[in-house]
Scaffold this motif. Sequence first.
Motif, mmCIF file in Angstrom:
data_model
loop_
_atom_site.group_PDB
_atom_site.id
_atom_site.type_symbol
_atom_site.label_atom_id
_atom_site.label_comp_id
_atom_site.label_asym_id
_atom_site.label_seq_id
_atom_site.Cartn_x
_atom_site.Cartn_y
_atom_site.Cartn_z
ATOM 1 N N ASP A 2 49.432 28.567 26.186
ATOM 2 C CA ASP A 2 48.316 28.778 25.259
ATOM 3 C C ASP A 2 48.819 28.774 23.810
ATOM 4 N N GLU A 3 47.859 28.794 22.886
ATOM 5 C CA GLU A 3 48.197 28.681 21.469
ATOM 6 C C GLU A 3 49.093 29.828 21.027
ATOM 7 N N PHE A 4 48.798 31.009 21.554
ATOM 8 C CA PHE A 4 49.562 32.180 21.135
ATOM 9 C C PHE A 4 51.043 32.060 21.507
ATOM 10 N N PHE A 6 52.589 29.340 22.201
ATOM 11 C CA PHE A 6 53.154 28.202 21.483
ATOM 12 C C PHE A 6 53.649 28.638 20.096
ATOM 13 N N ILE A 7 52.787 29.334 19.371
ATOM 14 C CA ILE A 7 53.174 29.804 18.035
ATOM 15 C C ILE A 7 54.388 30.730 18.133
ATOM 16 N N ASP A 8 54.364 31.577 19.158
ATOM 17 C CA ASP A 8 55.486 32.480 19.365
ATOM 18 C C ASP A 8 56.798 31.719 19.599
ATOM 19 N N SER A 9 56.689 30.585 20.285
ATOM 20 C CA SER A 9 57.898 29.820 20.623
ATOM 21 C C SER A 9 58.495 29.095 19.414
ATOM 22 N N ILE A 10 57.680 28.802 18.423
ATOM 23 C CA ILE A 10 58.204 28.087 17.246
ATOM 24 C C ILE A 10 58.529 29.028 16.079
ATOM 25 N N LYS A 11 58.149 30.266 16.232
ATOM 26 C CA LYS A 11 58.333 31.259 15.171
ATOM 27 C C LYS A 11 59.828 31.586 15.002
ATOM 28 N N GLY A 23 55.955 36.296 6.810
ATOM 29 C CA GLY A 23 55.994 34.960 7.397
ATOM 30 C C GLY A 23 54.890 34.778 8.429
ATOM 31 N N ILE A 24 55.187 34.102 9.530
ATOM 32 C CA ILE A 24 54.205 33.862 10.591
ATOM 33 C C ILE A 24 53.792 35.175 11.248
ATOM 34 N N GLY A 25 52.487 35.315 11.541
ATOM 35 C CA GLY A 25 52.039 36.468 12.312
ATOM 36 C C GLY A 25 50.894 37.241 11.694
ATOM 37 N N ASP A 26 50.529 36.913 10.476
ATOM 38 C CA ASP A 26 49.337 37.546 9.904
ATOM 39 C C ASP A 26 48.345 36.440 9.550
ATOM 40 N N ASP A 27 47.340 36.768 8.754
ATOM 41 C CA ASP A 27 46.340 35.758 8.422
ATOM 42 C C ASP A 27 46.873 34.721 7.444
ATOM 43 N N ALA A 28 47.876 35.080 6.701
ATOM 44 C CA ALA A 28 48.485 34.151 5.739
ATOM 45 C C ALA A 28 49.886 34.648 5.399
ATOM 46 N N LEU A 84 54.859 24.781 5.869
ATOM 47 C CA LEU A 84 53.784 25.154 6.786
ATOM 48 C C LEU A 84 53.361 23.900 7.539
ATOM 49 N N VAL A 85 52.985 24.075 8.785
ATOM 50 C CA VAL A 85 52.721 22.919 9.641
ATOM 51 C C VAL A 85 51.342 23.003 10.278
ATOM 52 N N SER A 86 50.501 22.019 9.978
ATOM 53 C CA SER A 86 49.215 21.938 10.658
ATOM 54 C C SER A 86 49.293 20.801 11.675
ATOM 55 N N ILE A 87 49.004 21.117 12.916
ATOM 56 C CA ILE A 87 49.211 20.129 13.969
ATOM 57 C C ILE A 87 47.959 19.978 14.837
ATOM 58 N N THR A 88 47.568 18.723 15.070
ATOM 59 C CA THR A 88 46.465 18.428 15.989
ATOM 60 C C THR A 88 47.068 17.838 17.254
ATOM 61 N N VAL A 101 59.178 17.951 18.495
ATOM 62 C CA VAL A 101 58.674 17.725 17.131
ATOM 63 C C VAL A 101 59.155 18.866 16.227
ATOM 64 N N TYR A 102 58.998 20.092 16.726
ATOM 65 C CA TYR A 102 59.410 21.254 15.927
ATOM 66 C C TYR A 102 60.923 21.327 15.749
ATOM 67 N N SER A 103 61.677 20.903 16.772
ATOM 68 C CA SER A 103 63.132 21.002 16.605
ATOM 69 C C SER A 103 63.628 19.942 15.623
ATOM 70 N N ILE A 117 56.755 29.217 7.492
ATOM 71 C CA ILE A 117 56.036 30.468 7.216
ATOM 72 C C ILE A 117 54.573 30.437 7.645
ATOM 73 N N GLY A 118 54.156 29.350 8.308
ATOM 74 C CA GLY A 118 52.770 29.351 8.769
ATOM 75 C C GLY A 118 52.304 27.976 9.166
ATOM 76 N N GLY A 119 51.043 27.894 9.537
ATOM 77 C CA GLY A 119 50.495 26.622 9.951
ATOM 78 C C GLY A 119 49.188 26.807 10.670
ATOM 79 N N ASP A 120 48.781 25.775 11.379
ATOM 80 C CA ASP A 120 47.541 25.835 12.127
ATOM 81 C C ASP A 120 47.672 24.934 13.348
ATOM 82 N N THR A 121 47.061 25.338 14.447
ATOM 83 C CA THR A 121 47.175 24.582 15.696
ATOM 84 C C THR A 121 45.788 24.299 16.233
ATOM 85 N N VAL A 122 45.468 23.022 16.373
ATOM 86 C CA VAL A 122 44.159 22.662 16.937
ATOM 87 C C VAL A 122 44.345 21.543 17.953
HETATM 88 P P1 ADP Z 1 44.271 32.585 12.074
HETATM 89 O O1 ADP Z 1 43.226 32.614 13.115
HETATM 90 O O2 ADP Z 1 44.351 33.833 11.239
HETATM 91 O O3 ADP Z 1 44.281 31.320 11.278
HETATM 92 P P2 ADP Z 1 46.278 31.541 13.805
HETATM 93 O O4 ADP Z 1 46.173 31.980 15.216
HETATM 94 O O5 ADP Z 1 45.804 30.167 13.447
HETATM 95 O O6 ADP Z 1 45.650 32.644 12.881
HETATM 96 O O7 ADP Z 1 47.791 31.662 13.374
HETATM 97 C C1 ADP Z 1 48.548 32.822 13.604
HETATM 98 C C2 ADP Z 1 49.826 32.738 12.823
HETATM 99 O O8 ADP Z 1 50.593 31.623 13.306
HETATM 100 C C3 ADP Z 1 49.640 32.509 11.344
HETATM 101 O O9 ADP Z 1 50.712 33.152 10.674
HETATM 102 C C4 ADP Z 1 49.767 31.019 11.215
HETATM 103 O O10 ADP Z 1 50.207 30.644 9.911
HETATM 104 C C5 ADP Z 1 50.794 30.691 12.279
HETATM 105 N N1 ADP Z 1 50.643 29.336 12.869
HETATM 106 C C6 ADP Z 1 49.570 28.868 13.561
HETATM 107 N N2 ADP Z 1 49.771 27.609 13.986
HETATM 108 C C7 ADP Z 1 50.997 27.262 13.565
HETATM 109 C C8 ADP Z 1 51.792 26.069 13.664
HETATM 110 N N3 ADP Z 1 51.345 24.984 14.309
HETATM 111 N N4 ADP Z 1 53.017 26.057 13.088
HETATM 112 C C9 ADP Z 1 53.461 27.158 12.430
HETATM 113 N N5 ADP Z 1 52.788 28.289 12.294
HETATM 114 C C10 ADP Z 1 51.564 28.362 12.840
#
Ligand code: ADP
Length: 322
Positions: A2-4, A6-11, A23-28, A84-88, A101-103, A117-122
Motif C-alpha cells: 500500500d501507499e503507506f 511504499f512511502i515508508d520504504s523510500i523514506k 522531512g517525510i512524515g508530516d503534511d509538508a 521531492l518526488v511526485s510519482i504517478t 527508480v528510487y534507488s 524530503i517529500g513527494g506525492d504518490t498517485v
Molecule cells: P498528505 O495526504 O498529507 O499529502 P501523503 O500520504 O501524500 O500525505 O504523504 C505522506 C508523507 O510522505 C509526506 O511527507 C509526503 O511528502 C511523503 N511522500 C508521499 N509520497 C511520496 C513519494 N512518492 N516520494 C517521497 N515522499 C513522498
Amino acid sequence: MDEFSFIDSIKQNTYHQPSLIKGIGDDAAVFRQPTDDIVTAVDTFVEGVHFTRDTMPAYYIGYKALAANLSDLAAMGAKPVFYLVSITIPRKWTEQELTLVYSGMKTLAEAYQMDLIGGDTVSGDTFVLSITVIGYVKRNQARFRDQARPGDVVFVTGTLGDSQAGLHLLLNGGNYTDRAYYINRHQQPTPRVTFALGLTGLSRLALNDVSDGIANEAAEIAEASGVSVVLKEKNIPVHESFNLFPQMFQEKWKYFGGEDYELIGTVAPQDYQHIKKVAAKNKLRVSKMGYIKSNRSNKNTVFLETDHTRFILNKHGYTHLK
Ligand code: ADP
Ligand code: MG
C-alpha cells in the motif's frame, strides 16, 4: 504494497542537511535558511514521451530524471540540498521496479548529500515522474543567462552529441566502437554540479545547461543577454570515436541533440584561465567553442563559423547567410 508502506520504504532513516527541520512524515517538509538564496526547479518525465522502457531501465529513469534537475541547479551555480518526488504509478508497474527508480535517484542524491524530503504518490494510466529540487547559493550569486557580454569567451564542458548517439545505439543495436560509453552517457549523464560550484570566485559568468542541444542553449544566452554568439565548427568538442557515425547524424546530434547535461557558459577572456583550472581539478574537459559579439545586423543570433563560411544556427537547423 500500500501507499503507506511504499512511502515508508523510500523514506531516509537519517538526513544529511542541517537546515532540515521536518522531512517525510508530516503534511509538508520544513527547512530554514537564514543566509543563502534558495534556488528551485521542477522537471517532469512521462513514459512514452520523454523515455521508453526499452531504452531506459527503471534504475536509470530515476537516475537521469534527478540528473536533469541537478543540471538545472548547476546552471544556476547552486548547491543541491533537497528533492521531492511526485510519482504517478500505473497498475502494471511492479514494486521492484519502483524501488529501482528510487534507488537510481538515491545513488545520485547521496553523491551530493541531498535529502529526499517529500513527494506525492498517485495511481494513473501513465508512469510520470516529477522531481522538484532545492538548492542554495550565496546571496546574489546565482548565475543567470543574461550575463554574456561582447568579447566573452564561449565555453562548454565535456563532449556534445553523446547522449543521442547512445540512444541511437540502443534503438539500432550493432557492435560499435565505444558503444558502452555512449549508452552510459544516455542513461546516466553526470550533471556538472561540482564544476559549477568551483566557479564561485568569478564576478561575472553566464551559464546554461545543455538539455536541448547547444544551438538552443546558445540562443537562450543570446536572447537573454541581447548579444550574438559565434561558434566555431572545428572547436565543437566531440568524443574521439564520434566521427565514426554518419556525418548527418553527427551534425544533428552535436548541435540539436540535447540531454548531454553539459554546461555552456561565457566569461571575460581573462577569466577563461580560471575556467580551465576548475575543469582540470574536476578532471573535466572544457573547450573554448567561440565568442560573444554585439548585435549588429542580426539580433540575438547564433552563428556557426567554418573555415570558409558562416551560417546562422537556428534552434533546429541552419540558414545560409546571403
Ligand atoms: P498528505 O495526504 O498529507 O499529502 P501523503 O500520504 O501524500 O500525505 O504523504 C505522506 C508523507 O510522505 C509526506 O511527507 C509526503 O511528502 C511523503 N511522500 C508521499 N509520497 C511520496 C513519494 N512518492 N516520494 C517521497 N515522499 C513522498
Ligand atoms: Mg499527498
